[in-house]
Design a protein around this motif. Structure first.
Motif, PDB file in Angstrom:
ATOM      1  N   PHE A  56      -3.619 -25.165   0.184  1.00  0.00           N
ATOM      2  CA  PHE A  56      -3.790 -24.039  -0.731  1.00  0.00           C
ATOM      3  C   PHE A  56      -4.808 -24.389  -1.810  1.00  0.00           C
ATOM      4  N   GLN A  61      -4.070 -19.375  -2.665  1.00  0.00           N
ATOM      5  CA  GLN A  61      -4.452 -18.803  -1.379  1.00  0.00           C
ATOM      6  C   GLN A  61      -4.466 -19.903  -0.319  1.00  0.00           C
ATOM      7  N   MET A  62      -3.818 -19.644   0.813  1.00  0.00           N
ATOM      8  CA  MET A  62      -3.821 -20.605   1.903  1.00  0.00           C
ATOM      9  C   MET A  62      -5.210 -20.580   2.538  1.00  0.00           C
TER      10      MET A  62
END
Length: 109
Positions: A56, A61-62
């Motif tokens: 992440f 956000q991945m």
């Protein structure tokens, strides 16, 4: 050679000036602030552990998924009570810190 009616004359190329969409793969470096375990598959008969992780960015956000295969000497190390691990590591027991240590070792970090 004489041209007959109905003969096909072909030119395989032509000059054009248009824009078309194309897709390119680009590799960029991005800061990763968190890594999460997504699965651990321990195959006891094959002496192998497959670990899935996700990375992440600072926004949460991945940005990438990864799979690590722990086999051979790395598997033996993880299952051991080696002194490389923190105190209290028991033979055959996998703790989070021990798993992360071996994941980093497999990746060459």
């Amino acid at each position: 050679m004489m041209k007959r009616e109905g003969d096909l004359i072909m030119n395989k190329t032509r000059e054009i000036g248009i824009s078309i969409p194309i897709y390119k793969t680009v590799t960029v470096e991005e800061v990763v602030t968190k890594e999460e375990l997504t699965y651990i598959n321990h195959n006891i008969t094959e002496n192998q552990i497959t670990v899935g992780t996700r990375f992440f960015n600072p926004s949460g956000q991945m940005i990438k998924e990864d799979t690590v295969f722990i086999t051979g000497d790395n598997y033996s190390l993880l299952m051991s009570d080696s002194e490389v691990f923190e105190d209290g590591k028991e033979l055959g027991v996998i703790r989070d810190a021990d798993l992360w240590y071996v994941i980093d070792k497999v990746r060459g970090d």
